[in-house]
Design a protein around this motif. Structure first.
Motif, PDB file in Angstrom:
ATOM      1  N   PRO A 129     -14.306  15.287 -16.551  1.00 18.47           N
ATOM      2  CA  PRO A 129     -13.292  14.525 -15.805  1.00 18.47           C
ATOM      3  C   PRO A 129     -12.164  15.398 -15.257  1.00 18.47           C
ATOM      4  O   PRO A 129     -11.867  16.467 -15.778  1.00 18.47           O
ATOM      5  CB  PRO A 129     -12.761  13.533 -16.833  1.00 18.47           C
ATOM      6  CG  PRO A 129     -13.097  14.110 -18.157  1.00 18.47           C
ATOM      7  CD  PRO A 129     -14.332  14.939 -17.961  1.00 18.47           C
ATOM      8  N   VAL A 130     -11.577  14.900 -14.189  1.00 22.35           N
ATOM      9  CA  VAL A 130     -10.424  15.529 -13.543  1.00 22.35           C
ATOM     10  C   VAL A 130      -9.206  14.681 -13.909  1.00 22.35           C
ATOM     11  O   VAL A 130      -9.217  13.464 -13.738  1.00 22.35           O
ATOM     12  CB  VAL A 130     -10.609  15.575 -12.015  1.00 22.35           C
ATOM     13  CG1 VAL A 130      -9.376  16.154 -11.343  1.00 22.35           C
ATOM     14  CG2 VAL A 130     -11.863  16.359 -11.649  1.00 22.35           C
ATOM     15  N   THR A 131      -8.178  15.317 -14.431  1.00 24.94           N
ATOM     16  CA  THR A 131      -6.961  14.618 -14.841  1.00 24.94           C
ATOM     17  C   THR A 131      -5.834  14.993 -13.885  1.00 24.94           C
ATOM     18  O   THR A 131      -5.557  16.177 -13.684  1.00 24.94           O
ATOM     19  CB  THR A 131      -6.575  14.993 -16.286  1.00 24.94           C
ATOM     20  OG1 THR A 131      -7.668  14.656 -17.145  1.00 24.94           O
ATOM     21  CG2 THR A 131      -5.335  14.255 -16.735  1.00 24.94           C
ATOM     22  N   VAL A 132      -5.209  13.975 -13.310  1.00 25.16           N
ATOM     23  CA  VAL A 132      -4.116  14.176 -12.361  1.00 25.16           C
ATOM     24  C   VAL A 132      -2.858  13.549 -12.942  1.00 25.16           C
ATOM     25  O   VAL A 132      -2.857  12.388 -13.330  1.00 25.16           O
ATOM     26  CB  VAL A 132      -4.442  13.538 -10.994  1.00 25.16           C
ATOM     27  CG1 VAL A 132      -3.302  13.752 -10.013  1.00 25.16           C
ATOM     28  CG2 VAL A 132      -5.751  14.087 -10.435  1.00 25.16           C
ATOM     29  N   THR A 133      -1.791  14.334 -13.019  1.00 24.26           N
ATOM     30  CA  THR A 133      -0.493  13.839 -13.471  1.00 24.26           C
ATOM     31  C   THR A 133       0.411  13.766 -12.248  1.00 24.26           C
ATOM     32  O   THR A 133       0.441  14.698 -11.441  1.00 24.26           O
ATOM     33  CB  THR A 133       0.109  14.777 -14.527  1.00 24.26           C
ATOM     34  OG1 THR A 133      -0.844  14.949 -15.586  1.00 24.26           O
ATOM     35  CG2 THR A 133       1.393  14.214 -15.097  1.00 24.26           C
ATOM     36  N   PHE A 134       1.122  12.641 -12.120  1.00 18.44           N
ATOM     37  CA  PHE A 134       1.929  12.481 -10.921  1.00 18.44           C
ATOM     38  C   PHE A 134       3.146  11.598 -11.176  1.00 18.44           C
ATOM     39  O   PHE A 134       3.276  10.968 -12.221  1.00 18.44           O
ATOM     40  CB  PHE A 134       1.093  11.914  -9.763  1.00 18.44           C
ATOM     41  CG  PHE A 134       0.538  10.531  -9.993  1.00 18.44           C
ATOM     42  CD1 PHE A 134       1.139   9.423  -9.419  1.00 18.44           C
ATOM     43  CD2 PHE A 134      -0.600  10.332 -10.760  1.00 18.44           C
ATOM     44  CE1 PHE A 134       0.629   8.146  -9.615  1.00 18.44           C
ATOM     45  CE2 PHE A 134      -1.123   9.065 -10.958  1.00 18.44           C
ATOM     46  CZ  PHE A 134      -0.507   7.966 -10.377  1.00 18.44           C
ATOM     47  N   THR A 135       4.026  11.596 -10.191  1.00 15.65           N
ATOM     48  CA  THR A 135       5.222  10.767 -10.165  1.00 15.65           C
ATOM     49  C   THR A 135       5.079   9.825  -8.976  1.00 15.65           C
ATOM     50  O   THR A 135       4.568  10.231  -7.932  1.00 15.65           O
ATOM     51  CB  THR A 135       6.474  11.653 -10.000  1.00 15.65           C
ATOM     52  OG1 THR A 135       6.561  12.535 -11.122  1.00 15.65           O
ATOM     53  CG2 THR A 135       7.744  10.836  -9.902  1.00 15.65           C
ATOM     54  N   ALA A 136       5.499   8.584  -9.143  1.00 18.47           N
ATOM     55  CA  ALA A 136       5.457   7.625  -8.031  1.00 18.47           C
ATOM     56  C   ALA A 136       6.507   6.548  -8.263  1.00 18.47           C
ATOM     57  O   ALA A 136       6.956   6.342  -9.386  1.00 18.47           O
ATOM     58  CB  ALA A 136       4.076   6.997  -7.917  1.00 18.47           C
ATOM     59  N   GLY A 137       6.855   5.865  -7.209  1.00 17.67           N
ATOM     60  CA  GLY A 137       7.743   4.720  -7.331  1.00 17.67           C
ATOM     61  C   GLY A 137       8.925   4.771  -6.381  1.00 17.67           C
ATOM     62  O   GLY A 137       9.298   5.818  -5.875  1.00 17.67           O
ATOM     63  N   TYR A 138       9.477   3.600  -6.164  1.00 20.86           N
ATOM     64  CA  TYR A 138      10.641   3.472  -5.298  1.00 20.86           C
ATOM     65  C   TYR A 138      11.900   3.942  -6.009  1.00 20.86           C
ATOM     66  O   TYR A 138      11.989   3.929  -7.227  1.00 20.86           O
ATOM     67  CB  TYR A 138      10.853   2.004  -4.912  1.00 20.86           C
ATOM     68  CG  TYR A 138       9.789   1.454  -3.999  1.00 20.86           C
ATOM     69  CD1 TYR A 138       9.776   1.781  -2.656  1.00 20.86           C
ATOM     70  CD2 TYR A 138       8.824   0.590  -4.483  1.00 20.86           C
ATOM     71  CE1 TYR A 138       8.813   1.264  -1.809  1.00 20.86           C
ATOM     72  CE2 TYR A 138       7.854   0.060  -3.647  1.00 20.86           C
ATOM     73  CZ  TYR A 138       7.853   0.406  -2.305  1.00 20.86           C
ATOM     74  OH  TYR A 138       6.903  -0.106  -1.472  1.00 20.86           O
ATOM     75  N   GLN A 139      12.860   4.317  -5.211  1.00 19.88           N
ATOM     76  CA  GLN A 139      14.204   4.546  -5.715  1.00 19.88           C
ATOM     77  C   GLN A 139      15.014   3.307  -5.311  1.00 19.88           C
ATOM     78  O   GLN A 139      14.608   2.548  -4.432  1.00 19.88           O
ATOM     79  CB  GLN A 139      14.778   5.813  -5.115  1.00 19.88           C
ATOM     80  CG  GLN A 139      13.940   7.011  -5.530  1.00 19.88           C
ATOM     81  CD  GLN A 139      14.643   8.320  -5.312  1.00 19.88           C
ATOM     82  OE1 GLN A 139      15.858   8.405  -5.384  1.00 19.88           O
ATOM     83  NE2 GLN A 139      13.865   9.353  -5.068  1.00 19.88           N
ATOM     84  N   ALA A 140      16.140   3.113  -5.950  1.00 23.41           N
ATOM     85  CA  ALA A 140      16.955   1.931  -5.668  1.00 23.41           C
ATOM     86  C   ALA A 140      17.279   1.812  -4.181  1.00 23.41           C
ATOM     87  O   ALA A 140      17.314   0.709  -3.632  1.00 23.41           O
ATOM     88  CB  ALA A 140      18.233   1.958  -6.498  1.00 23.41           C
ATOM     89  N   SER A 141      17.463   2.927  -3.512  1.00 18.89           N
ATOM     90  CA  SER A 141      17.865   2.915  -2.102  1.00 18.89           C
ATOM     91  C   SER A 141      16.763   2.452  -1.155  1.00 18.89           C
ATOM     92  O   SER A 141      17.050   2.013  -0.042  1.00 18.89           O
ATOM     93  CB  SER A 141      18.346   4.304  -1.685  1.00 18.89           C
ATOM     94  OG  SER A 141      17.290   5.243  -1.841  1.00 18.89           O
ATOM     95  N   ASN A 142      15.486   2.541  -1.566  1.00 19.94           N
ATOM     96  CA  ASN A 142      14.421   2.125  -0.656  1.00 19.94           C
ATOM     97  C   ASN A 142      13.483   1.077  -1.264  1.00 19.94           C
ATOM     98  O   ASN A 142      12.411   0.813  -0.734  1.00 19.94           O
ATOM     99  CB  ASN A 142      13.622   3.335  -0.168  1.00 19.94           C
ATOM    100  CG  ASN A 142      12.789   3.995  -1.254  1.00 19.94           C
ATOM    101  OD1 ASN A 142      12.944   3.720  -2.444  1.00 19.94           O
ATOM    102  ND2 ASN A 142      11.901   4.883  -0.849  1.00 19.94           N
TER     103      ASN A 142
END
Length: 190
Positions: A129-142
């Motif tokens: 398997p390939v494991t991908v770590t990431f960040t995602a999500g809106y900020q309060a401003s958008n």
């Protein structure tokens, strides 16, 4: 391509950053503090309902992990919004069975948030398997107001149905308009 998105830990105070308790109480027209814990529980559940339905994070979240069977053309994180996805690490199983951490800069994201090799590069051969770590999500401003409104609607539905749900006498459906508000920004799962 099949993938698994690991459950995401909800940080302490996550819901408060999206829909503060004071705003939730005002929306419910509650002036006393007797039901604060119940309101917070319903608020957090309402936010999770919006996030799961729309496949987005309403607050910027780091350390999200997705596992793919192998490298390929359909490596999408499955959660967004796509424009906010920032891959922080990729590892895979090498020929000796040991995990291999890819060098940063050996991948990029296409305009739809799909993971592809860097220019003039190709994916390595993976033996697991390939494991991908990431960040995602809106900020309060958008953060889209339609998603916050959907969470408010679901909060009311859950709060008003509290006793009936606990007694197991009925289940609740999404309030009228919930899907309409979420569908405006819903990230499709492919």
């Amino acid at each position: 391509m099949l993938f698994t998105l690991n459950p995401i830990d909800i940080a302490e105070g996550y819901g408060e950053g999206i829909l503060p308790l004071a705003d939730a109480k005002a929306h419910l027209r509650i002036l006393h503090d007797d039901e604060d814990a119940k309101i917070e529980f319903c608020r957090d559940a309402a936010i999770q309902a919006v996030e799961r339905y729309a496949n987005v994070r309403l607050e910027r979240t780091a350390g999200i992990v997705a596992r793919f069977a192998d490298f390929g053309p359909q490596m999408r994180m499955g959660i967004g919004p796509a424009a906010t996805v920032e891959v922080t690490g990729i590892s895979y199983v090498g020929s000796d069975g040991a995990p291999v951490l890819m060098d940063e800069g050996s991948w990029r994201l296409d305009v739809l948030g799909g993971l592809i090799p860097a220019l003039n590069a190709a994916w390595p051969t993976s033996y697991g398997p390939v494991t991908v770590t990431f960040t995602a999500g809106y900020q309060a401003s958008n953060r889209p107001s339609s998603l916050v409104m959907a969470a408010r609607m679901m909060l009311v539905q859950m709060f008003e149905s509290w006793d009936v749900m606990l007694a197991g006498e009925a289940s609740i459906d999404a309030p009228k308009g919930f899907r309409f508000l979420c569908d405006q920004v819903r990230m499709p799962v492919v």
